[in-house]
Scaffold this motif. Structure first.
Motif: not given
Ligand code: ADP
Ligand code: MG
Length: 354
Positions: A26, A29, A47-48, A110, A142
């Motif tokens: 986290f 990100i 995002i978030g 990624i 993402g």
């Molecule tokens: P989840 O557990 O629902 O998959 P994440 O913790 O992976 O959520 O993602 C939290 C937030 O960050 C979400 O809005 C997600 O779209 C965004 N996010 C995650 N990874 C990336 C990334 N590599 N680039 C941009 N946004 C990201």
């Protein structure tokens, strides 16, 4: 003077190499995404949260996605991460423009092995951010994961258009003119140069790569641009192509896609295919024929489109658009006519990843 000395000293220090594990998923990100700004009111939630929310009102939504894999689609020996980030976004936006739509949002996922540091990812995201700002798209989400080996990048682009503006591959009609934006073959020759320098470097690690003489083609390979300007031009001139596709796999393969989807044939003329001077001279060096490079090279991200005879006179004199042929009846097949008037069947070779 002392300041100058300081800077010099700093530049010889080993660059910082922060392991991703020090930030956690986290933390990573939020670190990677904190400097992105939003360009569109239609991006309601970015995002978030669990998902992004986009308000497209009465427009149609156009979606395209691409998965890029280290060692298959890119080689980090000669691809700077910043360029890779930029290109990953551009190739997706190009697909949205090829629908005559405007990209508004992207997601970037990624997967990375432990060899990637926070600083390396910062470079990648700087390229992504530069593309987002240049093309005015919002990064709205993402996913971040680990991989056993290598880097994976998946970009999804979301665009919008009025229903009546969307251009498909399937709309070409007999008699339509076949047009191309820009010129072809540069990206493929850029790749040949980079591969040649890589081979030399692996054999003689003390040699510095010499790319200076081939700026155009290396730039076409490492930093392609999507033709948003063409979409703006169509809008300004109130011209709607009858069909369109972006040239990612080479002219032959894209022409055949249009012919198959539109159930037509085509006839293109070799002398009309647009080339840059550098492409001509490098073809001589590599003993390649420019027409083969244009047909099978790929990655130029120019637009191939067809225009009705009613509209062609308005585009005819537009700088940077080449009219390369006509759409024919399906029974005539897809044909290339050479300078000497001989005709050849067009066959697709394209990129063979699989
Ligand atoms: P989840 O557990 O629902 O998959 P994440 O913790 O992976 O959520 O993602 C939290 C937030 O960050 C979400 O809005 C997600 O779209 C965004 N996010 C995650 N990874 C990336 C990334 N590599 N680039 C941009 N946004 C990201
Ligand atoms: Mg996730």
């Amino acid at each position: 003077m002392s300041e100058e000395k300081n800077t010099n000293n700093n530049s010889t220090e080993a660059p910082k190499q922060t392991p991703v594990s020090s930030l956690g998923e986290f933390g990573l990100i939020s670190h990677l995404t904190k400097n992105f700004k939003e360009h569109h009111a239609a991006t309601i939630v970015g995002i978030g949260d669990d998902a992004a929310v986009i308000n497209n009102k009465d427009k149609q939504t156009v979606v395209s996605t691409d998965l890029l894999i280290e060692g298959i689609h890119f080689d980090l020996m000669y691809t700077p991460l910043k360029h890779l980030g930029y290109k990953s976004v551009v190739v997706n936006l190009s697909d949205i423009y090829a629908m005559n739509a405007i990209p508004k949002q992207i997601t970037v996922s990624i997967a990375l092995s432990s060899r990637f540091t926070v600083e390396a990812l910062d470079e990648l995201y700087e390229g992504i951010r530069t593309a987002c700002n240049f093309y005015e798209v919002d990064l709205v989400g993402g996913d971040t994961s680990s991989s056993n080996k290598g880097l994976f990048i998946n970009v999804t682009a979301i665009g919008q258009a009025d229903a009546e503006d969307i251009v498909l591959r399937s709309g070409a009609k007999e008699g339509d003119y076949i047009c191309i934006s820009g010129d072809l073959g540069g990206a493929y020759l850029g790749l040949q140069i980079l591969e040649r320098e890589k081979k030399l470097f692996l054999e003689h690690p003390d040699l510095q790569p010499v790319l200076g003489d081939h700026k155009y083609v290396v730039g076409r390979q490492l930093k392609p641009e999507a033709r948003n300007d063409m979409i703006e031009l169509f809008d300004k001139m109130r011209i709607k192509p009858t069909s369109m596709i972006d040239i990612s796999d080479g002219l032959a393969s894209e022409l055949l896609h249009i012919c198959q989807r539109s159930k037509v044939g085509c006839r293109i003329f070799e002398p009309n295919i647009p080339f840059n001077e550098e492409v001509f001279s490098l073809c001589k060096q590599f003993n390649l024929s420019p027409i083969t490079v244009a047909l099978s090279g790929g990655e130029d991200y120019e637009l191939l489109f067809t225009i009705s005879p009613d509209d062609i006179n308005r585009l005819e004199d537009t700088h940077g658009i080449a009219i390369i042929g006509r759409i024919t009846n399906a029974s005539e097949g897809a044909k290339l006519f050479t300078k000497s008037g001989q005709s050849h069947e067009i066959i697709a070779q394209g990129w063979q990843h699989l």
